[in-house]
Design a protein around this motif. Structure first.
Motif, mmCIF file in Angstrom:
data_model
loop_
_atom_site.group_PDB
_atom_site.id
_atom_site.type_symbol
_atom_site.label_atom_id
_atom_site.label_comp_id
_atom_site.label_asym_id
_atom_site.label_seq_id
_atom_site.Cartn_x
_atom_site.Cartn_y
_atom_site.Cartn_z
ATOM 1 N N PHE B 13 -9.202 -9.593 -49.073
ATOM 2 C CA PHE B 13 -9.513 -10.107 -47.771
ATOM 3 C C PHE B 13 -8.930 -11.512 -47.497
ATOM 4 O O PHE B 13 -8.878 -12.383 -48.416
ATOM 5 C CB PHE B 13 -10.987 -10.296 -47.419
ATOM 6 N N SER B 64 -19.789 -3.270 -52.646
ATOM 7 C CA SER B 64 -19.800 -2.576 -51.297
ATOM 8 C C SER B 64 -18.446 -2.204 -50.957
ATOM 9 O O SER B 64 -18.087 -1.216 -50.307
ATOM 10 C CB SER B 64 -20.393 -3.561 -50.334
ATOM 11 N N LYS B 68 -17.093 1.066 -49.518
ATOM 12 C CA LYS B 68 -16.589 1.459 -48.250
ATOM 13 C C LYS B 68 -15.140 2.010 -48.410
ATOM 14 O O LYS B 68 -14.775 2.678 -47.499
ATOM 15 C CB LYS B 68 -16.488 0.071 -47.407
ATOM 16 N N ALA B 71 -15.907 5.579 -48.951
ATOM 17 C CA ALA B 71 -16.188 6.483 -47.884
ATOM 18 C C ALA B 71 -15.328 6.412 -46.444
ATOM 19 O O ALA B 71 -15.793 6.914 -45.558
ATOM 20 C CB ALA B 71 -17.659 5.763 -47.318
ATOM 21 N N ILE B 73 -14.035 3.996 -44.852
ATOM 22 C CA ILE B 73 -14.251 2.809 -44.087
ATOM 23 C C ILE B 73 -13.135 1.794 -44.077
ATOM 24 O O ILE B 73 -12.735 1.361 -42.799
ATOM 25 C CB ILE B 73 -15.754 2.287 -44.022
ATOM 26 N N LEU B 74 -12.941 1.556 -45.199
ATOM 27 C CA LEU B 74 -11.850 0.500 -45.550
ATOM 28 C C LEU B 74 -10.541 1.083 -45.975
ATOM 29 O O LEU B 74 -10.592 2.291 -46.659
ATOM 30 C CB LEU B 74 -12.416 -0.517 -46.732
ATOM 31 N N VAL B 75 -9.443 0.373 -45.618
ATOM 32 C CA VAL B 75 -8.167 0.973 -46.206
ATOM 33 C C VAL B 75 -7.622 -0.158 -47.175
ATOM 34 O O VAL B 75 -8.074 -1.298 -46.989
ATOM 35 C CB VAL B 75 -6.932 1.116 -45.307
ATOM 36 N N ARG B 92 -9.789 10.926 -42.550
ATOM 37 C CA ARG B 92 -11.205 10.251 -42.676
ATOM 38 C C ARG B 92 -12.151 11.282 -41.967
ATOM 39 O O ARG B 92 -13.211 11.525 -42.547
ATOM 40 C CB ARG B 92 -11.210 8.933 -41.484
#
Lengths: 263, 341
Positions: B13, B64, B68, B71, B73-75, B92
């Motif tokens: 990030f 997390s 994610k 799940a 949610i994040l790539v 997805r």
């Protein structure tokens, strides 16, 4: 498709709960409408040149604006904005549905339920007391109804696009005040569009915002002949499609770089 | 069969840093300083069907983020990840239709709707057959004891009630794989026990694979046969609780209450603490069999009471995290890089 309808219904029902807000909004909008009518009356009394709209037309236009004001895409869906800011959008992403479709369904509810609560009493009041005229005839009424449906779609597409933009701006207040400014001027919410200066008319005609208020209103009044309805509604729908595509494109970009707020 | 395969997963990030003070804020308008945080630095593990895996690590370790990514949610930036044969972020919609997710710090229920209406909405979204839905809902509502709050708007629920309703919501479509991200956070003891017991039964009786991230070591001890520890974006330990204990090298404990205040210092055990006549010794059960040590102590000293225990898992984990921290310090940290934007 059933999932999107279910989301729309749930949101619609939830929004209908806010009756007190609707009542307060109604009072404000009636007051504001009276002020605007007075201003235009004074303007017409002192103006010597020929105007592109008659005063009764302007008055009808003003009351229609007041009745359908909540249909304008002022801001993103507040729920979606909150979802993104708090990071709860994570849950939206684990649903087996198309996210933009989901937000579009919510936006349709967001732009219709509050209007439904306010517009009927407003129209009755304006029609019986404040000099608002009825539709110019059965054909203009029909054209108005069709165009109004396109307005809902256009407004929802813009709302969804604004919602997606929250991914990039997080608070989005700067962008939204810009949007409100453009929206007010270019949709006819402040001044009926035919009264705007000649040089800005080409821009007004191209941009999507006239489809939010001006187009259905002028069809209602017969100011645009019913033959022009097809083209007018076409303009609304074309922009709806473009805005949906823009929203989807932006959302796909956002999801690739998404950061879920708060762990 | 492997239900989750993760190899060399990476995610970083970019965080905008704000400098302190008025001058710092002004400087930030002109030139922002960015810092790259490596949330996942090559994570890899496999999870088989029917496993109940505890995924633990200190705050900011990447727990997390991993969940994610799994799940959908994040790539991630790199690496391989397959869940039930699908790449989560590429497929997805198909992927999330077959998993359940509970984020303990958030709710998936609609704030201003009664609980049961949220469930109805989820039924539509997951296209669960009405008949099946009714059977499942009854079973879940009974198991988690939320029948009394079904008609209450979500905003009026207590945290414990809300969490149990959230668990129901995550299971209405009967997923074979369930992600629980800190499901017991903030709950009182009875609510914790209820959630724990439910998860255990779900895993045992229905064979649902469960990935549990938590800071509550009681959750881990009560539920997980396998523990994966992540730290600074890397897996630092993966195995059974016993394996974890061994890795941490904390050994076993023997607590001795002596009759008299006398010195006690066996050569093959370490004195951890001493308070009056109570002595706590640590020893390595592989090198020193517990029975032999106990026999020797009781032979040489007058002992009033004595018991052997495994050190609490908190201690093991603290030790493991501390170890990783020490390693982390030695490694060069990514330099903050400046770029105007």
């Amino acid at each position: 498709m059933r999932a999107y309808v279910a989301i729309f219904e749930a949101r619609f029902r939830a929004l209908l709960q806010y009756r007190a807000a609707a009542l307060a909004g109604l009072a404000t909008q009636v007051f504001w409408g009276l002020v605007r009518v007075m201003i235009f009356t004074a303007f017409y009394a002192s103006s010597t040149g020929a105007q592109p709209m008659t005063l009764p037309e302007v008055i009808t236009y003003v009351w229609l604006t007041q009745a359908l004001l909540m249909m304008l895409p002022w801001r993103p869906d507040p729920d979606v904005e909150q979802l993104i800011r708090s990071g709860n959008v994570a849950y939206e992403l684990v649903r087996p549905v198309d996210l933009h479709g989901l937000w579009l369904a919510r936006a349709v509810a967001q732009r219709t339920a509050p209007v439904l609560l306010r517009c009927l009493p407003m129209v009755v009041l304006a029609y019986s007391v404040f000099g608002m005229a009825g539709p110019a005839g059965p054909l203009p009424a029909l054209a108005f109804a069709v165009s109004l449906c396109a307005t809902v779609a256009l407004s929802a597409a813009l709302t969804a696009l604004l919602s997606v933009s929250t991914f990039f701006t997080l608070t989005g207040r700067g962008l939204h005040s810009l949007v409100i400014g453009v929206l007010n001027l270019m949709s006819g919410a402040i001044i009926p569009l035919p009264l705007l200066p000649e040089w800005i008319q080409p821009l007004v005609r191209v941009l999507p915002f006239r489809g939010l208020l001006d187009t259905p209103f002028r069809l209602y009044m017969g100011h645009l002949p019913p033959e022009a309805a097809l083209q007018a509604v076409g303009h609304q729908l074309l922009w709806t499609v473009l805005l949906v595509l823009a929203g989807r494109w932006l959302l796909a970009r956002a999801l690739r770089r998404v950061v879920v707020q708060g762990g | 069969m492997a239900q989750i395969v993760v190899e060399d997963l990476r995610k970083r990030f970019v965080v905008a840093e704000r400098r302190a003070g008025m001058l710092g804020a002004l400087a930030g308008v002109v030139r922002r300083r960015h810092r790259v945080v490596e949330a996942l630095a090559g994570v890899g593990f496999r999870v088989d069907e029917g496993e109940l895996v505890g995924y633990i690590g200190p705050n900011g370790a990447g727990k997390s983020t991993t969940v994610k990514v799994l799940a959908g949610i994040l790539v991630p930036d790199g690496g391989r990840c397959e869940v039930q044969g699908r790449v989560p972020w590429l497929e997805r919609v198909e992927h999330v239709a077959r998993i359940g997710v509970v984020f303990g710090q958030r709710t998936q229920l609609w704030w201003d709707l009664p609980v049961v209406e949220s469930f109805e909405l989820l039924r539509e979204i997951y296209r669960v057959d009405r008949q099946q839905y009714r059977v499942r809902l009854d079973a879940l509502v009974n198991a988690l004891d939320v029948g009394a709050v079904l008609d209450v708007p979500v905003r009026q629920l207590s945290l414990g009630q809300r969490m149990r309703c959230d668990v129901v919501a995550a299971l209405l479509h009967a997923p074979q794989l369930l992600f629980l991200d800190e499901p017991t956070i903030g709950l009182d003891a009875p609510a914790k026990l209820a959630v724990r017991e439910f998860v255990r039964r779900l895993n045992r009786e229905r064979g649902t694979t469960v990935i549990l991230t938590t800071h509550d070591m009681d959750d881990i001890e009560a539920l997980c046969s396998r523990v994966v520890v992540i730290d600074h974006g890397r897996i630092s330990c993966d195995g059974s609780l016993d394996h974890l204990r061994e890795r941490a090298g904390v050994g076993r404990r023997i607590i001795v209450d002596l009759e008299r205040d006398e010195p006690l210092a066996p050569t093959d055990a370490r004195v951890v603490s001493r308070e009056g006549t109570r002595v706590v010794l640590a020893f390595d059960p592989v090198r020193t069999p517990a029975a032999a040590l106990v026999a020797r102590i009781t032979r040489e000293h007058a002992v009033r009471d004595l018991f052997v225990e495994n050190p609490p898992i908190e201690e093991i984990v603290a030790r493991l995290y501390g170890e990783a921290d020490a390693r982390g310090e030695a490694e060069p940290r990514p330099e903050p890089r400046e770029d105007p934007s």
